[in-house]
Design an enzyme around this catalytic site. Structure first.
Site, short mmCIF file in Angstrom:
data_model
loop_
_atom_site.label_atom_id
_atom_site.label_comp_id
_atom_site.label_asym_id
_atom_site.label_seq_id
_atom_site.Cartn_x
_atom_site.Cartn_y
_atom_site.Cartn_z
N LYS A 140 0.86 -1.18 0.00
CA LYS A 140 0.00 0.00 0.00
C LYS A 140 0.90 1.23 0.00
CE LYS A 140 -3.75 2.30 2.53
NZ LYS A 140 -4.62 2.25 3.72
N ARG A 142 -10.77 9.59 1.18
CA ARG A 142 -10.75 10.28 2.47
C ARG A 142 -11.92 11.25 2.60
NH1 ARG A 142 -4.15 10.97 2.48
NH2 ARG A 142 -3.72 8.76 2.89
N LYS A 200 1.24 9.92 5.86
CA LYS A 200 1.31 8.50 6.21
C LYS A 200 2.58 7.84 5.65
CE LYS A 200 -3.68 8.00 6.72
NZ LYS A 200 -4.84 7.10 6.60
N LYS A 242 -2.07 -1.60 -3.74
CA LYS A 242 -2.93 -0.41 -3.76
C LYS A 242 -2.04 0.83 -3.85
CE LYS A 242 -6.41 2.04 -0.99
NZ LYS A 242 -7.17 2.07 0.28
N SER A 287 -9.98 5.33 -5.42
CA SER A 287 -10.93 6.43 -5.63
C SER A 287 -10.42 7.48 -6.61
CB SER A 287 -11.25 7.09 -4.29
OG SER A 287 -10.07 7.58 -3.67
N TYR A 300 -14.64 0.65 -7.76
CA TYR A 300 -15.90 1.36 -7.65
C TYR A 300 -16.71 1.25 -8.94
CZ TYR A 300 -13.42 3.16 -3.63
OH TYR A 300 -12.72 3.23 -2.46
#
Length: 323
Positions: free
Chosen positions: A194, A204, A216, A247, A273, A312
């Site tokens: 990730k 988010r 992060k 990811k 996303s 999605y």
């Protein structure tokens, strides 16, 4: 010329006969966002066509997907700010929206595969995936919280636990906790590689879970690195993972391939996303043909080695007959 590759492209029937990769409903996992309340459905502004659902409407959405042959769902909670704290207490609330949602989906659709997100950030007042102390993300102290969260998900009926936090050792810690409480058949889909990506912004927005400070990068991976993914994957395999995830997907097709070439576990790709939002924005402008563009991107992930794709687009490609 004796060799003419175009002969195998001269008709649709022949092109179908020699097609190397295929997309099916069983290849897809549909991420779904959950909010509190009744009869609530709110669109994510940065993700046209994607909604947050209260549990009653979530069940209707799952039923609609099941009728299309889409049977795997990854659930994500949008938690009210007032319920967040430093140790993600709300994640263990049996009457909270997330554990209730898991129970209700499995109760109403026992044949569905429910995948759950294991990370502190939706519940954390700091917005990070780990426990924060003096501005530092504590690794080992976070593992106990993640294990408790995983057990709560398993008890609620989750089929697959998906730790997305990127803390060192979390797969083994969670596996031991699950096995110790009799959940030996609960699978782990590890977010193996990730990356600290710019493509997470709309997600988010959907969860309202951005970090309250910093970034992060001390736990998510450097986008410049590929070999590091092999280290992470080897550890996850050793610790008992059942799936390895990459990811994001679109900018990391090489990472999907290198994991597929080096490990025998199923590879999951998360079509995130930001990737979704880019396509939708270009389609709205009339710059891209929607169906062909989406299926080409998903096929690229399959071709790179993804066995399953979290996307999605999952419902719409089936609903509109694009695959």
């Amino acid at each position: 010329m004796l060799s003419r590759p175009r002969r195998n492209r001269k008709s649709q029937v022949i092109r179908d006969m020699v097609q190397e990769n295929h997309l099916r409903a069983s290849d897809l996992i549909f991420p779904l966002f959950i909010i509190d309340g009744q009869n609530r459905k709110t669109e994510v502004s940065s993700m046209p066509g994607i909604y947050r659902y209260s549990i009653d409407l979530l069940l209707k959405e799952v039923e609609s997907c099941m009728n299309l042959g889409l049977k795997a769902f990854d659930l994500f909670p949008n938690i009210e700010e007032s319920k967040k704290d430093k140790v993600a207490t709300e994640s263990l609330n049996k009457d909270g929206i997330y554990l209730r949602a898991i129970r209700e989906v499995k109760k109403n659709f026992p044949e569905a595969c429910v995948i759950t997100d294991v990370a502190m950030d939706p519940y954390s007042s700091d917005g990070h995936d780990g426990l924060v102390e003096n501005g530092e993300i504590l690794n080992d102290e976070t593992l106990e919280i993640l294990a408790k969260m995983s057990l709560a998900h398993a008890e609620a009926g989750a089929d697959i636990i998906a730790p997305s936090d990127m803390m060192d050792g979390r797969v083994g810690y969670i596996r031991e906790a699950l096995d110790g409480q009799g959940f030996k058949n609960t699978s782990i889909m590890s977010y193996t590689a990730k990356y600290a990506s710019a493509f997470y912004g709309p997600f988010r927005d959907a969860l309202e879970s951005a970090p309250k400070f910093g970034d992060k990068k001390t736990y998510q991976m450097n986008p410049a690195n590929q070999r590091e993914a092999l280290i992470e994957a080897a550890l996850d395999v050793e610790e008992g993972a059942d799936f390895l995830m990459v990811k994001p997907a679109l900018a990391y097709l090489d990472v999907i391939k290198v994991l597929k070439d080096n490990f025998d576990l199923p590879i999951a790709a998360y079509n995130v996303s930001g990737e979704y939002a880019m396509i939708k924005s270009a389609v709205q402008k009339g710059w891209l043909e929607e169906g062909r563009t989406i299926t080409e991107i998903l096929m690229g992930m399959k071709r790179a080695g993804a066995d399953v794709i979290l996307t999605y687009h999952a419902k719409e490609v089936l609903e509109k007959g694009w695959i």
